[in-house]
Design a protein around this motif. Structure first.
Motif, PDB file in Angstrom:
ATOM      1  N   LEU A  10      10.287  -1.695  44.240  1.00 13.16           N
ATOM      2  CA  LEU A  10       9.404  -0.999  45.170  1.00 13.16           C
ATOM      3  C   LEU A  10       8.288  -0.263  44.440  1.00 13.16           C
ATOM      4  O   LEU A  10       8.529   0.487  43.497  1.00 13.16           O
ATOM      5  N   GLY A  11       7.063  -0.482  44.901  1.00 11.43           N
ATOM      6  CA  GLY A  11       5.912   0.285  44.452  1.00 11.43           C
ATOM      7  C   GLY A  11       5.363   1.104  45.597  1.00 11.43           C
ATOM      8  O   GLY A  11       5.474   0.710  46.764  1.00 11.43           O
ATOM      9  N   GLU A  12       4.771   2.268  45.278  1.00  8.45           N
ATOM     10  CA  GLU A  12       4.231   3.143  46.319  1.00  8.45           C
ATOM     11  C   GLU A  12       2.921   3.790  45.869  1.00  8.45           C
ATOM     12  O   GLU A  12       2.798   4.228  44.721  1.00  8.45           O
ATOM     13  N   LEU A  13       1.976   3.866  46.775  1.00  8.21           N
ATOM     14  CA  LEU A  13       0.807   4.722  46.613  1.00  8.21           C
ATOM     15  C   LEU A  13       0.899   5.830  47.654  1.00  8.21           C
ATOM     16  O   LEU A  13       1.472   5.647  48.721  1.00  8.21           O
ATOM     17  N   PHE A  14       0.292   6.979  47.339  1.00  5.49           N
ATOM     18  CA  PHE A  14       0.351   8.143  48.235  1.00  5.49           C
ATOM     19  C   PHE A  14       1.824   8.422  48.585  1.00  5.49           C
ATOM     20  O   PHE A  14       2.181   8.591  49.746  1.00  5.49           O
ATOM     21  N   CYS A  15       2.661   8.459  47.548  1.00  9.83           N
ATOM     22  CA  CYS A  15       4.117   8.439  47.771  1.00  9.83           C
ATOM     23  C   CYS A  15       4.656   9.721  48.382  1.00  9.83           C
ATOM     24  O   CYS A  15       5.757   9.708  48.942  1.00  9.83           O
ATOM     25  N   GLY A  16       3.895  10.848  48.274  1.00 13.18           N
ATOM     26  CA  GLY A  16       4.426  12.097  48.792  1.00 13.18           C
ATOM     27  C   GLY A  16       5.703  12.476  48.055  1.00 13.18           C
ATOM     28  O   GLY A  16       5.978  11.988  46.952  1.00 13.18           O
ATOM     29  N   PRO A  17       6.530  13.329  48.641  1.00 14.94           N
ATOM     30  CA  PRO A  17       7.743  13.783  47.958  1.00 14.94           C
ATOM     31  C   PRO A  17       8.865  12.759  47.927  1.00 14.94           C
ATOM     32  O   PRO A  17       9.872  12.971  47.250  1.00 14.94           O
ATOM     33  N   GLY A  18       8.729  11.658  48.681  1.00 16.79           N
ATOM     34  CA  GLY A  18       9.741  10.606  48.600  1.00 16.79           C
ATOM     35  C   GLY A  18      10.421  10.234  49.893  1.00 16.79           C
ATOM     36  O   GLY A  18      11.452   9.559  49.875  1.00 16.79           O
ATOM     37  N   GLY A  19       9.870  10.612  51.039  1.00 14.11           N
ATOM     38  CA  GLY A  19      10.494  10.297  52.312  1.00 14.11           C
ATOM     39  C   GLY A  19      10.603   8.805  52.571  1.00 14.11           C
ATOM     40  O   GLY A  19      11.631   8.310  53.051  1.00 14.11           O
TER      41      GLY A  19
ATOM     42  N   VAL B 136      21.479  -6.073  50.028  1.00 16.27           N
ATOM     43  CA  VAL B 136      20.150  -5.545  49.712  1.00 16.27           C
ATOM     44  C   VAL B 136      20.246  -4.451  48.656  1.00 16.27           C
ATOM     45  O   VAL B 136      21.118  -3.586  48.706  1.00 16.27           O
ATOM     46  N   ASN B 137      19.327  -4.510  47.713  1.00 12.49           N
ATOM     47  CA  ASN B 137      19.212  -3.464  46.701  1.00 12.49           C
ATOM     48  C   ASN B 137      17.735  -3.124  46.521  1.00 12.49           C
ATOM     49  O   ASN B 137      16.902  -4.028  46.421  1.00 12.49           O
ATOM     50  N   VAL B 138      17.425  -1.838  46.509  1.00 14.80           N
ATOM     51  CA  VAL B 138      16.050  -1.380  46.296  1.00 14.80           C
ATOM     52  C   VAL B 138      15.997  -0.629  44.977  1.00 14.80           C
ATOM     53  O   VAL B 138      16.831   0.252  44.718  1.00 14.80           O
ATOM     54  N   GLN B 139      15.042  -0.984  44.141  1.00 16.63           N
ATOM     55  CA  GLN B 139      14.870  -0.320  42.854  1.00 16.63           C
ATOM     56  C   GLN B 139      13.454   0.229  42.751  1.00 16.63           C
ATOM     57  O   GLN B 139      12.480  -0.502  42.980  1.00 16.63           O
ATOM     58  N   HIS B 140      13.356   1.509  42.429  1.00 22.00           N
ATOM     59  CA  HIS B 140      12.051   2.107  42.170  1.00 22.00           C
ATOM     60  C   HIS B 140      11.387   1.411  40.983  1.00 22.00           C
ATOM     61  O   HIS B 140      11.992   1.251  39.925  1.00 22.00           O
ATOM     62  N   GLU B 141      10.155   0.980  41.155  1.00 28.36           N
ATOM     63  CA  GLU B 141       9.382   0.377  40.061  1.00 28.36           C
ATOM     64  C   GLU B 141       8.269   1.327  39.611  1.00 28.36           C
ATOM     65  O   GLU B 141       8.149   1.639  38.448  1.00 28.36           O
ATOM     66  N   TRP B 142       7.462   1.769  40.571  1.00 32.09           N
ATOM     67  CA  TRP B 142       6.435   2.762  40.284  1.00 32.09           C
ATOM     68  C   TRP B 142       5.977   3.417  41.571  1.00 32.09           C
ATOM     69  O   TRP B 142       6.224   2.908  42.672  1.00 32.09           O
ATOM     70  N   ALA B 143       5.347   4.554  41.439  1.00 34.06           N
ATOM     71  CA  ALA B 143       4.772   5.270  42.571  1.00 34.06           C
ATOM     72  C   ALA B 143       3.651   6.140  42.022  1.00 34.06           C
ATOM     73  O   ALA B 143       3.527   6.327  40.806  1.00 34.06           O
ATOM     74  N   SER B 144       2.829   6.675  42.917  1.00 30.68           N
ATOM     75  CA  SER B 144       1.751   7.556  42.456  1.00 30.68           C
ATOM     76  C   SER B 144       1.334   8.503  43.568  1.00 30.68           C
ATOM     77  O   SER B 144       1.375   8.159  44.759  1.00 30.68           O
ATOM     78  N   ASP B 145       0.956   9.707  43.158  1.00 29.45           N
ATOM     79  CA  ASP B 145       0.376  10.693  44.060  1.00 29.45           C
ATOM     80  C   ASP B 145      -0.502  11.592  43.205  1.00 29.45           C
ATOM     81  O   ASP B 145      -0.349  11.649  41.981  1.00 29.45           O
ATOM     82  N   TYR B 146      -1.431  12.293  43.839  1.00 28.25           N
ATOM     83  CA  TYR B 146      -2.387  13.094  43.069  1.00 28.25           C
ATOM     84  C   TYR B 146      -1.930  14.525  42.839  1.00 28.25           C
ATOM     85  O   TYR B 146      -2.540  15.263  42.052  1.00 28.25           O
ATOM     86  N   ASP B 147      -0.833  14.948  43.491  1.00 27.77           N
ATOM     87  CA  ASP B 147      -0.413  16.348  43.462  1.00 27.77           C
ATOM     88  C   ASP B 147       0.806  16.510  42.568  1.00 27.77           C
ATOM     89  O   ASP B 147       1.854  15.888  42.816  1.00 27.77           O
ATOM     90  N   GLN B 148       0.702  17.379  41.551  1.00 28.09           N
ATOM     91  CA  GLN B 148       1.774  17.504  40.564  1.00 28.09           C
ATOM     92  C   GLN B 148       3.098  17.980  41.162  1.00 28.09           C
ATOM     93  O   GLN B 148       4.145  17.361  40.905  1.00 28.09           O
ATOM     94  N   PRO B 149       3.142  19.073  41.950  1.00 30.61           N
ATOM     95  CA  PRO B 149       4.439  19.481  42.501  1.00 30.61           C
ATOM     96  C   PRO B 149       5.079  18.403  43.378  1.00 30.61           C
ATOM     97  O   PRO B 149       6.310  18.248  43.385  1.00 30.61           O
ATOM     98  N   THR B 150       4.256  17.661  44.112  1.00 29.55           N
ATOM     99  CA  THR B 150       4.779  16.582  44.943  1.00 29.55           C
ATOM    100  C   THR B 150       5.443  15.515  44.087  1.00 29.55           C
ATOM    101  O   THR B 150       6.546  15.029  44.392  1.00 29.55           O
ATOM    102  N   VAL B 151       4.786  15.146  42.995  1.00 21.11           N
ATOM    103  CA  VAL B 151       5.351  14.153  42.074  1.00 21.11           C
ATOM    104  C   VAL B 151       6.610  14.699  41.409  1.00 21.11           C
ATOM    105  O   VAL B 151       7.589  13.966  41.216  1.00 21.11           O
ATOM    106  N   ASP B 152       6.606  15.987  41.075  1.00 18.44           N
ATOM    107  CA  ASP B 152       7.812  16.595  40.500  1.00 18.44           C
ATOM    108  C   ASP B 152       8.991  16.461  41.461  1.00 18.44           C
ATOM    109  O   ASP B 152      10.127  16.182  41.040  1.00 18.44           O
ATOM    110  N   THR B 153       8.726  16.669  42.749  1.00 14.77           N
ATOM    111  CA  THR B 153       9.774  16.513  43.759  1.00 14.77           C
ATOM    112  C   THR B 153      10.276  15.078  43.803  1.00 14.77           C
ATOM    113  O   THR B 153      11.485  14.818  43.836  1.00 14.77           O
TER     114      THR B 153
END
Length: 361
Positions: free
Chosen positions: A8-17, A32-49
């Motif tokens: 799974l890839g994500e843009l504008f991923c937010g905190p992970g909902g 079914v199995n889902v594996q995180h591959e990459w994600a991105s967001d512009y806000d540091q605390p959001t990415v930390d979450t």
């Protein structure tokens, strides 16, 4: 890798909902199995979450970057893609600038991922106001871009409270299946909310069952001023600052927008009204009996984040993250239907409530 294992890839991923919903769905659909591959967001605390809570997410796999500066070519290959592109210019609150605003054109970066990575499927989320932006032309343009990238989009405006989310949250979801898979008979259908799996839940149930421990994550109470407390004490459950009978000194001197959410108290017998991440005083969602704003953990309950999910950042950052997020329970509904579709398993479904001739089959 098995046929039903999805990177799974994500843009504008937010905190992970969205990611959390995908993982929850994978737990309930066989094979079914889902594996995180990459994600991105512009806000540091959001990415930390996101990194703190989503399995396999690391600082290397979740860059903190403005999507306009992100080098998509350096991101790994993916099987599935999710993007809740910014809704500011499509929201019912604001100037409705659509594609002519600052945020409206950002959907194109999601389309760029579709063109370059060609995942098997995608899930895109935005506010209900998207359908009417720029007289409907904005949304048609977005859908045509998705179709031109090689996908068959299915569009539906979901009322998440009908799917067991304890909140009146109405969002447009576009699910796209890659053309070659669609030709092989893989068709996404909108899940029917009128089945026993989706049990309606009130705001009281969400916040009080089970009781939130005093030491729960993100459960700090807000100090309310004396005037705010007096105002709330005179506002009945379900009312707001404009529908309640307030003395003149407690009335709001607001010209123009008289948002129904301003100092609106929850009705404990119904799902909550929409939890938002923007706005100042009066928009923080208010308890039905205590004269106060909800804590962030209570808001997270309404957004269906589990209590183990810890948000990072200061209290205002956390409030924004919660309000901007996709409710995991709502995302799980979409992903369960999608994962069943990909295995060509049947499930109760309904016709999409949004149709665009020339775009959808």
């Amino acid at each position: 890798m098995s046929e039903y294992e999805y990177r799974l890839g994500e843009l504008f991923c937010g905190p992970g909902g969205m990611a959390l919903g995908a993982h929850f769905a994978a737990d309930e659909v066989p094979n079914v199995n889902v594996q995180h591959e990459w994600a991105s967001d512009y806000d540091q605390p959001t990415v930390d979450t996101y990194i703190h809570n989503i399995p396999r997410a690391t600082p290397n796999s979740v860059p903190v970057e403005d999507v306009r500066d992100l080098d998509i070519s350096k991101l790994g290959d993916i099987d599935g893609f999710a993007f809740g592109f910014p809704c500011n210019d499509f929201s019912v609150v604001g100037e409705h600038r659509g594609l002519h605003g600052t945020y409206g054109p950002l959907f194109q970066y999601g389309v760029n991922v579709l063109e370059q990575k060609q995942p098997k499927w995608f899930v895109a989320e935005n506010v209900g106001g998207l359908a009417g932006a720029n007289g409907g032309e904005a949304f048609r343009h977005i859908l045509l871009s998705m179709k031109d990238a090689g996908y068959v989009p299915v569009v539906h405006k979901y009322r998440f409270e009908k799917y067991g989310v304890p909140q009146a949250r109405h969002r447009i979801i576009v699910v796209g299946i890659r053309d070659d898979l669609h030709k092989d008979g893989i068709i996404f259908e909108v899940p029917d909310p009128a089945i026993a799996e989706y049990v309606p839940e009130t705001s009281r149930q969400a916040i009080t069952v089970p009781e939130i421990p005093a030491d729960a994550f993100n459960h700090e109470f807000t100090r309310q001023s004396a005037n705010v407390r007096r105002r709330l004490e005179l506002i009945a459950p379900g009312q707001n600052a404009f529908t309640a009978d307030l003395p003149e000194e407690l009335q709001l001197n607001v010209k123009g927008a008289r948002l129904s959410q301003i100092y609106k108290r929850l009705d404990p017998s119904k799902p909550a009204y929409t939890v938002t991440g923007s706005g100042g005083g009066g928009t923080h969602v208010y308890h039905w009996s205590d004269p106060r704003a909800l804590t962030n953990r209570e808001r997270a309950r309404l957004q269906t984040f589990p209590d183990w999910f810890e948000f990072k950042g200061n209290k205002e950052s956390v409030r924004k993250q919660i309000g901007m997020a996709v409710p995991p329970r709502g995302a799980k509904v979409i992903f369960k239907a999608l994962f069943r579709s990909l295995q060509q398993l049947s499930y109760p479904s309904i016709e999409p409530n949004l149709k665009f001739p020339g775009v959808q089959p």
